[in-house]
Design a protein around this motif. Structure first.
Motif, PDB file in Angstrom:
ATOM      1  N   ALA A 112       0.989  -1.190   0.080  1.00  0.00           N
ATOM      2  CA  ALA A 112       0.209  -0.063  -0.033  1.00  0.00           C
ATOM      3  C   ALA A 112       0.860   1.186  -0.102  1.00  0.00           C
ATOM      4  N   LEU A 113       2.049   1.217   0.659  1.00  0.00           N
ATOM      5  CA  LEU A 113       3.026   2.537   0.674  1.00  0.00           C
ATOM      6  C   LEU A 113       3.428   2.610  -0.626  1.00  0.00           C
ATOM      7  N   THR A 114       3.931   1.327  -1.365  1.00  0.00           N
ATOM      8  CA  THR A 114       4.521   1.846  -2.686  1.00  0.00           C
ATOM      9  C   THR A 114       3.482   2.717  -3.398  1.00  0.00           C
ATOM     10  N   SER A 115       2.316   2.566  -3.331  1.00  0.00           N
ATOM     11  CA  SER A 115       1.373   3.123  -4.035  1.00  0.00           C
ATOM     12  C   SER A 115       1.366   4.793  -3.716  1.00  0.00           C
ATOM     13  N   ALA A 116       1.922   5.197  -2.620  1.00  0.00           N
ATOM     14  CA  ALA A 116       1.868   6.565  -2.433  1.00  0.00           C
ATOM     15  C   ALA A 116       2.871   7.260  -2.799  1.00  0.00           C
ATOM     16  N   PRO A 117       2.726   8.669  -3.135  1.00  0.00           N
ATOM     17  CA  PRO A 117       4.073   9.386  -3.635  1.00  0.00           C
ATOM     18  C   PRO A 117       4.929   9.359  -2.368  1.00  0.00           C
TER      19      PRO A 117
END
Lengths: 169, 169
Positions: B56-61
């Motif tokens: 999920a964190l990889t998808s956030a800037p």
């Protein structure tokens, strides 16, 4: 779906068709887990974990299963299941005891209170499952989804580590 | 599928078409949860819970998210997430800190070690996801499954309690 996935994201290693399917599945998987648990706790005081155990037991003759078989049916580590069954036993939802067929094994049995809790919970739960999942699909589409997921399940059994259980909800 | 469901089983309240779809979904849901966790632990030392957070964190800037937003994306209770993030922080996989935009809020950021752990884990994980899930379906069928599940997801957002997150894996 995001147009780009960061390197390191598993989605960056999948083709667009694979990403679309896996991404849609995981979104439903994560959110459904939350919403089913919330609905059950709010409407019936059961957790989703309680519910999985109770429903699996309804599918066994006399509501009785070997603890090991129950663990396989619901895909839980044996230790997690034993810990959870202790708490359900304290609430009177299940009874555990030595298996009549194998005195080294433990059986878990749905109690009258367990059946009653499930009968109380089922209508609101089913209503939510219809609204939030099933009613999104026409009946031909429900059959399509069932067919696709049954084939996925077979692949999961073939390539996974757990044995195939007997039929069970 | 069992021919008959005991009264009290939610399946006894569903039509045959509804039962087939919900039953197939729940079988995949329960078993996949187990097998993904097992594969990740065995091949990468990450749990499925760690993996959901990292992905999920990889998808956030910048790999940075408000903890509240992360909880919504992965469908976890805020308390469960805070507890789990503490353990991931101790392992160096994430960093948490006061949000620059709102000093009352907490952000969680993917660390270099977190990115590295994810890059190490992704290939084996994706290989397993292909074997045990995606390869069971032709590419037209993957698109079909994606379409059906995206519509289920929309119903889940409409009738559930969590807000719709931004796009995310």
């Amino acid at each position: 779906m995001p147009q780009e996935f960061a390197p390191g994201s598993p989605f960056a290693l999948l083709s667009p068709a694979e990403t679309a399917a896996w991404y849609a599945y995981m979104k439903v998987h994560l959110r459904l887990e939350y919403e089913l648990n919330r609905q059950l706790r709010a409407d019936s005081g059961l957790s989703l974990a309680d519910y999985h155990v109770l429903v699996a037991l309804t599918s066994a003759p006399g509501g009785r299963l070997r603890v090991t078989d129950l663990a396989i049916r619901i895909g839980w580590e044996r230790s997690r299941l034993s810990h959870h069954l202790k708490r359900m036993r304290e609430r009177g939802l299940v009874v555990t005891g030595v298996s009549p067929e194998d005195r080294r094994a433990t059986d878990v049995v749905l109690s009258e209170a367990g059946w009653a809790a499930l009968r109380r919970a089922a209508p609101d739960h089913v209503e939510f499952v219809r609204k939030a999942f099933l009613d999104a699909l026409g009946s031909g589409e429900k059959a399509q989804l069932a067919d696709l997921l049954e084939r996925v399940y077979d692949a999961l059994v073939e390539h996974g580590s757990l044995p195939r259980p007997d039929d069970h909800p």
